[in-house]
Structures are given as structure tokens and as C-alpha cells.
Design a protein around this motif. Structure first.
Motif, PDB file in Angstrom:
ATOM      1  N   ASN A 193       6.282  14.478   5.339  1.00  0.00           N
ATOM      2  CA  ASN A 193       5.295  13.450   5.034  1.00  0.00           C
ATOM      3  C   ASN A 193       3.941  14.070   4.738  1.00  0.00           C
ATOM      4  OD1 ASN A 193       6.745  10.788   6.034  1.00  0.00           O
ATOM      5  ND2 ASN A 193       7.118  12.372   7.563  1.00  0.00           N
ATOM      6  N   PHE A 194       3.203  13.434   3.841  1.00  0.00           N
ATOM      7  CA  PHE A 194       1.818  13.841   3.613  1.00  0.00           C
ATOM      8  C   PHE A 194       0.927  13.064   4.581  1.00  0.00           C
ATOM      9  CE2 PHE A 194       3.466  14.794  -0.719  1.00  0.00           C
ATOM     10  CZ  PHE A 194       3.063  16.119  -0.799  1.00  0.00           C
ATOM     11  N   TYR A 195       0.217  13.792   5.412  1.00  0.00           N
ATOM     12  CA  TYR A 195      -0.671  13.157   6.385  1.00  0.00           C
ATOM     13  C   TYR A 195      -2.132  13.307   5.968  1.00  0.00           C
ATOM     14  CZ  TYR A 195       2.821  12.341  10.061  1.00  0.00           C
ATOM     15  OH  TYR A 195       3.866  11.857  10.797  1.00  0.00           O
ATOM     16  N   PHE A 196      -2.897  12.222   6.096  1.00  0.00           N
ATOM     17  CA  PHE A 196      -4.361  12.314   5.988  1.00  0.00           C
ATOM     18  C   PHE A 196      -4.941  12.505   7.381  1.00  0.00           C
ATOM     19  CE2 PHE A 196      -3.064   9.522   2.449  1.00  0.00           C
ATOM     20  CZ  PHE A 196      -3.446  10.344   1.411  1.00  0.00           C
ATOM     21  N   GLN A 221      -3.098   7.815   9.253  1.00  0.00           N
ATOM     22  CA  GLN A 221      -2.890   7.483   7.840  1.00  0.00           C
ATOM     23  C   GLN A 221      -2.022   8.524   7.144  1.00  0.00           C
ATOM     24  OE1 GLN A 221      -6.425   6.462   5.658  1.00  0.00           O
ATOM     25  NE2 GLN A 221      -7.112   5.011   7.225  1.00  0.00           N
ATOM     26  N   GLU A 272      -8.483  13.086   2.156  1.00  0.00           N
ATOM     27  CA  GLU A 272      -8.025  14.461   1.994  1.00  0.00           C
ATOM     28  C   GLU A 272      -6.674  14.635   2.665  1.00  0.00           C
ATOM     29  OE1 GLU A 272     -10.726  17.438   3.391  1.00  0.00           O
ATOM     30  OE2 GLU A 272      -9.490  19.078   2.631  1.00  0.00           O
ATOM     31  N   TYR A 319       6.062   9.475  -1.568  1.00  0.00           N
ATOM     32  CA  TYR A 319       5.618  10.866  -1.512  1.00  0.00           C
ATOM     33  C   TYR A 319       6.308  11.607  -0.378  1.00  0.00           C
ATOM     34  CZ  TYR A 319       1.767   8.671  -4.087  1.00  0.00           C
ATOM     35  OH  TYR A 319       1.025   7.956  -4.991  1.00  0.00           O
ATOM     36  N   LEU A 361      -7.205   1.266   6.442  1.00  0.00           N
ATOM     37  CA  LEU A 361      -6.504   1.813   5.282  1.00  0.00           C
ATOM     38  C   LEU A 361      -7.397   1.628   4.064  1.00  0.00           C
ATOM     39  CD1 LEU A 361      -2.859   0.477   5.851  1.00  0.00           C
ATOM     40  CD2 LEU A 361      -3.706   2.797   6.208  1.00  0.00           C
ATOM     41  N   PRO A 390       0.794  -1.231   0.000  1.00  0.00           N
ATOM     42  CA  PRO A 390       0.000   0.000   0.000  1.00  0.00           C
ATOM     43  C   PRO A 390       0.828   1.284   0.000  1.00  0.00           C
ATOM     44  CG  PRO A 390      -0.075  -1.053   2.143  1.00  0.00           C
ATOM     45  CD  PRO A 390       0.643  -2.007   1.230  1.00  0.00           C
ATOM     46  N   GLU A 391       0.302   2.276  -0.685  1.00  0.00           N
ATOM     47  CA  GLU A 391       0.909   3.609  -0.664  1.00  0.00           C
ATOM     48  C   GLU A 391       0.392   4.406   0.520  1.00  0.00           C
ATOM     49  OE1 GLU A 391       0.506   5.552  -4.539  1.00  0.00           O
ATOM     50  OE2 GLU A 391       0.424   3.565  -5.413  1.00  0.00           O
ATOM     51  N   VAL A 392      -0.877   4.184   0.857  1.00  0.00           N
ATOM     52  CA  VAL A 392      -1.417   4.833   2.049  1.00  0.00           C
ATOM     53  C   VAL A 392      -1.094   3.899   3.209  1.00  0.00           C
ATOM     54  CG1 VAL A 392      -3.461   5.737   3.192  1.00  0.00           C
ATOM     55  CG2 VAL A 392      -3.246   5.914   0.698  1.00  0.00           C
ATOM     56  N   GLU A 393      -0.303   4.410   4.128  1.00  0.00           N
ATOM     57  CA  GLU A 393       0.245   3.562   5.177  1.00  0.00           C
ATOM     58  C   GLU A 393      -0.170   4.041   6.558  1.00  0.00           C
ATOM     59  OE1 GLU A 393       1.343   0.964   5.942  1.00  0.00           O
ATOM     60  OE2 GLU A 393       2.483   0.047   4.332  1.00  0.00           O
ATOM     61  N   ASP A 394       0.049   3.155   7.530  1.00  0.00           N
ATOM     62  CA  ASP A 394      -0.132   3.586   8.912  1.00  0.00           C
ATOM     63  C   ASP A 394       1.257   3.851   9.499  1.00  0.00           C
ATOM     64  OD1 ASP A 394       0.946   1.046   9.578  1.00  0.00           O
ATOM     65  OD2 ASP A 394      -1.045   0.169   9.441  1.00  0.00           O
ATOM     66  N   GLU A 442      -6.509   0.032  -2.302  1.00  0.00           N
ATOM     67  CA  GLU A 442      -5.790   0.642  -3.422  1.00  0.00           C
ATOM     68  C   GLU A 442      -6.007  -0.274  -4.606  1.00  0.00           C
ATOM     69  OE1 GLU A 442      -1.766   1.729  -2.347  1.00  0.00           O
ATOM     70  OE2 GLU A 442      -2.460   2.555  -0.445  1.00  0.00           O
ATOM     71  N   LEU A 489       0.773   9.050   3.465  1.00  0.00           N
ATOM     72  CA  LEU A 489       1.316   8.471   2.236  1.00  0.00           C
ATOM     73  C   LEU A 489       2.725   7.997   2.562  1.00  0.00           C
ATOM     74  CD1 LEU A 489       0.096  10.968  -0.474  1.00  0.00           C
ATOM     75  CD2 LEU A 489      -0.295   8.505  -0.470  1.00  0.00           C
ATOM     76  N   ASN A 511      -1.827  18.254   4.610  1.00  0.00           N
ATOM     77  CA  ASN A 511      -0.830  19.260   4.225  1.00  0.00           C
ATOM     78  C   ASN A 511      -0.518  19.150   2.737  1.00  0.00           C
ATOM     79  OD1 ASN A 511       0.225  16.712   4.968  1.00  0.00           O
ATOM     80  ND2 ASN A 511       2.282  17.531   5.213  1.00  0.00           N
TER      81      ASN A 511
END
Lengths: 336, 672
Positions: A155-158, A162, B422, A192, B474, A129-133, B477, A164, B425
Motif C-alpha cells: 500500500n502507498f501510505y501518506f 491516510q 506526500e 494503487y 481526507l 475517494p482514492e485517498v482513503e482511511d 478529490e 491510497l 513509500n
């Protein structure tokens, strides 16, 4: 009947010998082989014969017919063409018919090169996965809560749970959680980091992570694998060196340099006159990481090697701006 | 981190050529980014990894050089006469938030004369690219650059109550920083306060109010340890990343706190005059103990793959400041110096130290890797079919960034899922969501190309869409094959159908009218296999086209890649070639416009006509020659028997059955 057919052949041979031009040849062709020609007539008369005779005569007729056809063709091609209006040759310089031609993305071409090379070395290709914990992207990789690598600027945070992934190393953890040594995997992926975009930086890029865990693996084996890889991708004259570095998930850690593929190590603008090009990070898997996935670090050792695919593609194709890779301009894409 | 070669020589002897020194620095882990000759000195820019706070100083780098070349290494002795007055009687330090400040020391120097620094000091400060300020500030900066411990000098007279309180900021507190930045302090930020108000933001920057100025006479000198995360977070919040905050942010040395304080005090007395009060106010909230770590010599080859003599290992560790406290022929136990306490705490860390200085270049043995066989996975094989096939059909492979805007087409989804993810940042507001379909990505690519004059665009990408499952799970994907082609529905559908042929899919794939945001509701189909939807094929809606400013007509398809992998027929089995010829018969029938081709096909097969093998669409006609609401379909029927050449009568009888079935099932009339 038999004689008649034989006579036809003799007659035809004479006529052919006498024929002086293509019109005469065409006349012979029509007379013997045409739709209302001599053979058509013979064939239509065959029905009246007894079955045995029919077979024999039919075969003979065919032989003669073929012979006449052959002689006709021979005469037509061997004789100097009878003066006729000279035809203009086909313009062979005209373009051929346009078939649609697409293109592979340079990143994918390089990724496939890597796949091929590492397949040869016995590595299995995996995804994740690209979206990680945070566990897989940080904690399990020995990046504790207070570590700079977890900052929002990197880091990009959701949400706090979660993000990226900022490195493909998270795939090491995912694989080791479910598989026991011996392990030989290669994990390519999109990663990312909120970097300011310029010619050499992008917030979206590609890494490959290699992981090998087994009994008796050492830094020597890591260097040998990297050398094999270097030779596989750039050829046997490439040299490899490793320098000490720091990554939380490897210990000891190293940076990997290849001798410059452009100048062969003599020094040029690409390698900033050093003769070396920095390729990526590597090291022995940190015992904490092995512990986190339930592998005994006294019994097993392992190593990991991670590097950027974008950079390799840029070197390979002389691409000087990373932004071109995601702009998707077909004028660029069709160059590959 | 920049270091000056001239300055480094104060602590270690360097008698190798410059090139050799630079090469060595790189090979022990201090990568040389640049080296510039400046006023007879060499300024070396080093890339210091985040674990090496100790090398954010000349002494730290000098220690590494001495260890690398085996030369002398000396730290200056600090000796300063003190007055009879005691620091403890003059000021006090109270730490209220020990989690953010485990140690704080204060020394007091009375009667200084603030002025400009002597030449040698100015030279040092300038060599590091910084501007001299005054002798007091320059000395604190000099010592920070020397040993890595940031220090701060307060004008004692400006501190209310003449004492220090280390605490979190109170709600609504403000401070004007030295550089005139107005900072509204948050309650999680640590401040150095006096009895009343904040006087500095801990580890980040001093306050303007208590700044050392020309009129300053008495100084309170701070040397402390702060929580690295807290310092980093606060510095970033105010965009005040400084020499001090980057050093505290990496972590400073426990033992360096007092040494640096004494060093600064001695230099102040020497350069700016005044008297150092006796003693120090040193508040320690934790009991610091150096870690004791054992190294088993036998583990070195297990990790490195080469033998390092025990004597070399011990020599290296000693040179780096690790003090052996016990040793036999199997192991050595060392005390970790406080400047390495954050990154060295285990045997493996000691092995790295040994490797670094023994030389990574010695890890150079050719040893074969055992052979292992790998099988390509089915998904790899399928991908290797799909991508080249699309390329051969004229498609360009794109690589799109998965961030999208929040417009309806931006967050369009072809699959069931929760609200889009979403980014907290984002790089910019138009890239703040994760795509749920490849549609917006490929449309953006098409728009870029249209704007550059391209036409007849054909794009594809095998990539991910991000389908939230809701809650803390998660997202899914989904790997999809996405295709965008200029042209009509038949074009895009044809591309998808060709993929099924490429992959030897032999299940029945259906296309049923369906609606999706971004696609034209009258010209979009769900792609079904059994009851499972495996993809979408459709024409771009007017809304979507105008959102991206597209002029052309585009068809789009998004097919679930793993479904294709599941459907792909592996190793198709050979069937014998037909022994008898097929007979083709064309039919043209007129029927209501609403009757679908699929219904016609079904009616054809419902006839159960003997020897009918397949039916192929030929043409569709609507127009003047037909009544309104009617259409004519032309198609070809293919008959073949495995047992004999079919006769005209047999085929005619079969055709009759087909025509009857068409009349009965779809009200078709044979077109004459």
C-alpha cells in the motif's frame, strides 16, 4: 398583356428548338431571364396594372418564366454536349479535407462498455475517494490490524491515517454506510499498489467493483450476474466458472474464470493452454462487512465482484504491455 | 508452495490420473500454477491463499486431497525411545514477551553425529529445490515441509547457560545470522536468547554462533509459536524472508508445535544417533481451546443457492478435520482443528468449507435476476457529452498517473488547498507527491510526445486532482476537465467556450486575468461564473516549459467538472425561429490598448440600443497605422425585431446610440 406573355413562351420554345450549341442556349437564357431580359421588363411594367390584374399577370409571368427555365435546363442536360474542349474529371482519389480526429483512451472505452452493460442490469455507477482511511480500505472490509494486506509493501501510505486505496472494495463500505438494501451498484476506480512495474504489472491500475445486497441473494445469483456480464462484453458463447479463493471481505470467496476469448477454450498461449482466463475475485459479502455497515446478515445477503479494467482492455485490443496505457504516446492513443 | 506427488503419497492414497488430480486441486481452492515432471516425480506448484497456512505443507495438501477424493489419510505415528535424563533438568525456557511468543518448546538430544543425510532425505530436500546441508538441518527442514511447523536446532554447547530466554531485543544488540547477514536488532524484534545474548531471530533465522556444525554433539530443538505480524515485520526489515518466516507469518498450528518437535527428535535419533532426553520443556502463555462452531443446515442454501445434503456437509467437515461434537437434523457443532483456527471461526466459514468440497461447479442454476431500472446521473450524461466532443475536436484522451515531483510546477495548484500529500513509500523520488493540478501530468505527456517527434499536440483528460484540506481530513478529490493544446490563448479558450455551448450553459461566464504557478501571468485567466471560480485557462509559463523541456507553445485549461455538471442546461427548451430577418452592421473603433473586449461589450450593451441582439468580435489590430498604445477592434452588431423587418433608419438610429456609448464609456473613436 396575357397574350404577350403567351407569345413569349412560344417564341422561346422555337428559339430553343433551333439552338445548336451552348452559346446559343446561353443567348436565350440572357434574352429571357437575364438581368435586362424580357421578364425583367414585364415585371417592372406591372406596377401600372390594377391590383387584381397585377396578381393574375404576375402569376402567369412566373409560370412562363419557370417553364422557360425548365426547358433551358432540360435542353442543356439532354442534348449531347456540343463539341467543346473536354474537361479533365476531378481527381477523386485526392484526399478529402483533413478534419481533426482525436481518440478515446482504451481504458475509458472499456469502462464505458461496462457502464452500458451494468446499466442494462440495473446497476448504478458510483465513485468514491482514492485517498482513503484505514477504516474504509481495511477494517470495515474485515482486514484486521495485523493482516498482511495492510503492509507498507502492498500500500502507498501518506500517514497512518491516510493511504491510497488498494482496491475499489472501499467503495462498498462508503455506499453501504449511507444506503440501505436493496443495493445494486458498480464502482469503477483507480487503485494503487507498490508493485514493480513490468509488462503486466503497474502500481497504478483500474478496478471495477460490483455490489448487490438484498434479501435472498445467493452464490447462484452471483454466478448468473457474472455470466450475464460475460455475455454482455464478449458474447453469449463465453463460459464462466468460479473456483474457491480467499478475500477477507467475502465468504465464501471465489476466483472467476472466463473461457478464453482468444481460442474459445481450446487452449492457446494467452490462456497458457488452460482454456480459461482469470478475470477477478468475487464472493458473498462477509457477514462482518455487513455488520460493520449496520446491515443484518441474517436478513440480508449480498455479493461482490471485482476485476481489473486494464486486463480487459489489454485483451480487447491485444495490448501486450500495461505500461503503454499510462505512457500517453499519441502514436498509441490514436490507434483507438 | 511446491509439493511433490511422490511425497504426498506418504499420507494419502492418490489413484486418479494426474490431470484429474491437478484439476481437482484447482477446484478446491489450491490453484495449480504449474506442474513439472522431475526424476519420475511430479512437482506441483500451488497458489496457496494467505488464509491457508496449513497448506504450506505436504500433510495439509494431502488432507485436502483425501477429503476431495474420499481416500485414506494418515499422519505418521511418532515414537521414540527416551533416556533417563530429563529435559527439564538439563535446560529451561523463559518467555518474557508472551505477546510475541505464546508457546515455546525445547527438547534435548545428546550425542548426535552430524553428517550428511541419507539418500531418501536428500531426495526429498532436493525435490523441493533446496540444497541438503547436514542431517540435523535437513531433518528440521523436512519436517517443516511435511507439516508446516518451522523448527530450529541449536548447538546446546554454544548457548550460554544452556537455556532459552524468549524476549525482545535490547537496544544495540546485534546478531550474525546463519547466512552471515549482520543484523542490528531493534527493540520491537523478538529474539531467542540464551542467558546472555541473542542466539536467533525468532521465526526468521538462526544465529551463526549457535549453528549446528560438524562438531556439534548436543542439540536443543526449538518448536514454538510466534506472533505472525512480528515475524513478518522483522523478516522484511532484514530482507530475510525465509521458509520459516513465511510459515510463521501466516500463522502455524498450536497442536503442530509438539508433534513436529517429536517428529524431528525421532528422526534425529534414527538418522544421526544420540539419545532423546525424557520429556519436553513446554512453556505455554495462553490457554488454547479449540473453537466450537455451529452450522445450521438451513443456512447453506441461503448462502449458496443450492441444497447440500446434511450428510454431505458433515462428511466434508469431518474429512477436513472438523470434529462433530453435537448434531441433530437442524445443525451440527464442530471443534475447529488448530491448523484452521485462524480462518475458521464462524458458521459462514464452515459453509465455505462445505462449498469448496461439495463443488463450486454445482453452483450452476439459471435463475433470472429481478429487473431494476436505473437512471443515468446528470454527471454521467455531462461526461458523455464532454469527452466525445473533445475527441471530435481532435483531442486525444490521456491517462496520467497522479504522482508528481516536488518542483514548483510539479505541485502547482489551480485551487485553494493545503500542502500537497506526500507518499511515505513512493515508487521513486520523482513521483512522491499527489498532484494538485493536471498541469504537470499533461505537460509530462506532452514532453514524452515531443521527444517522439509529435507536433500539434492536443490532449485532454477528465481526472482527479488531490487537494488537501489539512489535518486528518481526507483531501478533496476534485474531478477536473484538463485540456492541453498546442497554439495560442484563443485556441485553448475557444475549446473551453465550445464546451459551454455543448452543455447548453446559459449563465454568464467571465474570464479575468489571473496568476497561477506554471502559467504565464500575462496570458492566463480565471474562469468565473458569478463569484465562483470554476476553472483556469492560460498559456504555459516559460519556467514550466523548460522544466519539462518543451519546445512548443501550449495553452492549458483546467475546469471543475462538477461545476460544469451544475451549469449544464438539461433539456434545452425550444424557442420559435425568428420571423423577420436580422440586420448586421460592422463597426471598427480605436481605443486604448488597455481596454478589454469585455468592457467594449458592456459599453455596447450599455447603449440600450433597440433590437440589438448580439455583438460578435471580428478582429483586433495593433500596428503602424495606429498610434502607440492604441488598438482597433472590429466587431459585428446584430439587430433583429420579433415584430417587423427593421428599416435602415431604425438600425442607423440604434448604431448611433452604440457609437455614443462607446465614445463615452471606453473612449473609443470610430475608425473611418
Amino acid at each position: 398583356m396575357k397574350e404577350r406573355i403567351q407569345n413569349i413562351l412560344d417564341e422561346a420554345k422555337k428559339a430553343l428548338a433551333a439552338a445548336a450549341n451552348s452559346e446559343a442556349l446561353e443567348g436565350i437564357r440572357i434574352k429571357y431571364l437575364g438581368r435586362k431580359g424580357v421578364f425583367k421588363e414585364i415585371m417592372s411594367g406591372m406596377g401600372k396594372l390594377a391590383p387584381d390584374a397585377r396578381k393574375e399577370i404576375g402569376a402567369q409571368a412566373n409560370r412562363v418564366k419557370n417553364e422557360i427555365e425548365r426547358l433551358l435546363n432540360e435542353k442543356a442536360t439532354s442534348d449531347a454536349p456540343v463539341p467543346a474542349a473536354k474537361k479533365t474529371a476531378h481527381d477523386v482519389t485526392l484526399p478529402g479535407r483533413k478534419y481533426p480526429v482525436g481518440s478515446r483512451h482504451p481504458i475509458k472505452i472499456v469502462a464505458n462498455d461496462l457502464k452500458r452493460i451494468f446499466h442494462q442490469l440495473g446497476f448504478t455507477w458510483i465513485e468514491g475517494p482514492e485517498v482513503e482511511d484505514p477504516w474504509h480500505n481495511f477494517d470495515a472490509l474485515n482486514i484486521p490490524a495485523e493482516h498482511v494486506a495492510r503492509d507498507e509493501s502492498d500500500n502507498f501510505y501518506f500517514s497512518d491515517e491516510q493511504i491510497l486505496r488498494s482496491q475499489t472494495s472501499s467503495l462498498q463500505i462508503r455506499y453501504m454506510e449511507n444506503n440501505k438494501p436493496p443495493i445494486r451498484i458498480i464502482a469503477p476506480g483507480r487503485v494503487y499498489r507498490p508493485d514493480t512495474v513490468d509488462a503486466t504489472h503497474h502500481y497504478f491500475f483500474h478496478q471495477v467493483e460490483l455490489l448487490m445486497v438484498d434479501k435472498g441473494l445467493t452464490l447462484v445469483d452471483l454466478k448468473n450476474i457474472i455470466t450475464l456480464f460475460a455475455h454482455g462484453i464478449y458474447g453469449p458463447e463465453i463460459k464462466v466458472r468460479i473456483r474457491p479463493s480467499y478475500f477477507p471481505f467475502t465468504e465464501p470467496s471465489a476466483e472467476t474464470d472466463f473461457s478464453c476469448v482468444f481460442c474459445g477454450g481450446r487452449g492457446c498461449s494467452v490462456c497458457k493452454q488452460t482454456g480459461w482466463i482469470e478475470l477477478g475475485g468475487c464472493g458473498m459479502v462477509d457477514p462482518n462487512v455487513l455488520h460493520n455497515v449496520g446491515i443484518d446478515s441474517e436478513e440480508y445477503t449480498g455479493f461482490a465482484f471485482g476485476f481489473g479494467i486494464d486486463r480487459l482492455a489489454m485483451f480487447k485490443y491485444g495490448i501486450n504491455d500495461i505500461r503503454l496505457l499510462t505512457e500517453n504516446d499519441v502514436r498509441f492513443l490514436k490507434q483507438f | 508452495m511446491n509439493v511433490s506427488l511422490d511425497w504426498l503419497r506418504q499420507y494419502c492414497s492418490i489413484d486418479v490420473p494426474r490431470a484429474e488430480l491437478l484439476e481437482k486441486l484447482s477446484t478446491i481452492g489450491l490453484n495449480v500454477e504449474d506442474a513439472v515432471e522431475k526424476n519420475g516425480d511430479l512437482i506441483i506448484e500451488l497458489e496457496v491463499t494467505s488464509n491457508r497456512g496449513d497448506c504450506m505443507s505436504h500433510i495439509g495438501v494431502a488432507r485436502e486431497i483425501a477429503a476431495a477424493f474420499g481416500g485414506e489419510f494418515n499422519i505418521p505415528a511418532v515414537d521414540c525411545p527416551v533416556s533417563k535424563e530429563k529435559a527439564q533438568d538439563t535446560t529451561s525456557v523463559e518467555i518474557l514477551d508472551a505477546d510475541l511468543c505464546p508457546r515455546y518448546t525445547a527438547r534435548v538430544i545428546r550425542g548426535v553425529k552430524v553428517g550428511s543425510s541419507p539418500d531418501w532425505l536428500q531426495k526429498r530436500i532436493k525435490s523441493m529445490g533446496r540444497s541438503p546441508v547436514n542431517n540435523i538441518v535437513d531433518i528440521t527442514n523436512f519436517v517443516m515441509l511435511e507439516c508446516g511447523q518451522p523448527l530450529h536446532a541449536f548447538d546446546l554447547a554454544k548457548l550460554d547457560g544452556g537455556r532459552i530466554v524468549v524476549r525482545r531485543a535490547k537496544k544495540g544488540e546485534k546478531i550474525t545470522a546463519l547466512d552471515a547477514t549482520q543484523c542490528d536488532l531493534a527493540e520491537n524484534m523478538l529474539v531467542i536468547a540464551d542467558a546472555v545474548k541473542p542466539a536467533a531471530i525468532a521465526g526468521v533465522i538462526g544465529g551463526a554462533d549457535s549453528e549446528v556444525s560438524a562438531s556439534t554433539v548436543d542439540i536443543l530443538l526449538e518448536s514454538a509459536a510466534f506472533n505472525p505480524v512480528s515475524v513478518r515485520r522483522t523478516a522484511r526489515a532484514f530482507k530475510l524472508e525465509s521458509d520459516a518466516s513465511t510459515r510463521f507469518g501466516r500463522g502455524t498450528a498450536w497442536d503442530g508445535v509438539d508433534w513436529a518437535s517429536r517428529r524431528v527428535a525421532a528422526l534425529i535419533v534414527e538418522i544421526a544417533g544420540g539419545e532423546l532426553l525424557d520429556g519436553v520443556v513446554d512453556v505455554q502463555k495462553i490457554q488454547y481451546e479449540p473453537a466450537r462452531v455451529a452450522l445450521r443446515f438451513a443456512r447453506i442454501p441461503v448462502i449458496l443457492g443450492i441444497d447440500v445434503p446434511a450428510s454431505d456437509a458433515v462428511r466434508i467437515l469431518k474429512a477436513l478435520g472438523f470434529e462433530p461434537v453435537a448434531q441433530d437434523d437442524k445443525r451440527v457443532e464442530v471443534l475447529v482443528p488448530s491448523y484452521r483456527s485462524r480462518d475458521v471461526c464462524r458458521e459462514i466459514d464452515l459453509i465455505e468449507e462445505v462449498a469448496r468440497h461439495y463443488g463450486y461447479d454445482k453452483i450452476d442454476i439459471e435463475r433470472p435476476i429481478p429487473v431494476a431500472i436505473t437512471q443515468p446521473r446528470k454527471r454521467d450524461i455531462v461526461q458523455d457529452v464532454i469527452e466525445p466532443a473533445l475527441v471530435a475536436r481532435g483531442f486525444c484522451e490521456t491517462l496520467t498517473v497522479p504522482f508528481v515531483d516536488k518542483s514548483p510546477v510539479g505541485i502547482a495548484a489551480m485551487w485553494d488547498c493545503a500542502e500537497p500529500l506526500e507518499v511515505r513509500n513512493p515508487v521513486n523520488v520523482n513521483q512522491s507527491f499527489m498532484r494538485r493540478s493536471m498541469l504537470p501530468s499533461l505537460l509530462a505527456a506532452a514532453a514524452h510526445n515531443e521527444n517522439h517527434g509529435a507536433h500539434e499536440l492536443k490532449l485532454f483528460e477528465v481526472s482527479n486532482v488531490y487537494l488537501p484540506r489539512g489535518g486528518k481530513q481526507l483531501p478533496e478529490e476534485k474531478n477536473v476537465v484538463a485540456i492541453l493544446a498546442e497554439g495560442g490563448f484563443a485556441e485553448i479558450k475557444g475549446v473551453v467556450e465550445a464546451l459551454f455551448v455543448d452543455l447548453n450553459v446559459n449563465q454568464d461566464i467571465r474570464f479575468e486575468l489571473a496568476e497561477f504557478i506554471g502559467l504565464d501571468a500575462d496570458c492566463t485567466a480565471a474562469v468565473l461564473c458569478g463569484e465562483k471560480r470554476i476553472g483556469v485557462v492560460g498559456m504555459i509559463s516559460q519556467d514550466a516549459a523548460s522544466h519539462f523541456g518543451l519546445r512548443g507553445k501550449y495553452g492549458f485549461a483546467e475546469i471543475d467538472f462538477l461545476s460544469l455538471v451544475g451549469l449544464a442546461g438539461e433539456n434545452p427548451q425550444h424557442k420559435p425561429l425568428p420571423r423577420y430577418p436580422a440586420v448586421e452592421r460592422d463597426l471598427a473603433v480605436v481605443m486604448d490598448d488597455s481596454v478589454t473586449w469585455r468592457a467594449v461589450e458592456q459599453a455596447v450593451f450599455a447603449a440600450k440600443a433597440p433590437n440589438l441582439r448580439s455583438v460578435e468580435f471580428v478582429d483586433l489590430y495593433k500596428g503602424k497605422q495606429l498610434d502607440k498604445g492604441k488598438k482597433s477592434l472590429a466587431f459585428r452588431l446584430i439587430y433583429r425585431s420579433d415584430d417587423a423587418t427593421l428599416t435602415g433608419e431604425e438600425v442607423a438610429a440604434a448604431q448611433k446610440k452604440v457609437i455614443e456609448s462607446l465614445e463615452k464609456n471606453v473612449n473609443a473613436i470610430l475608425r473611418k
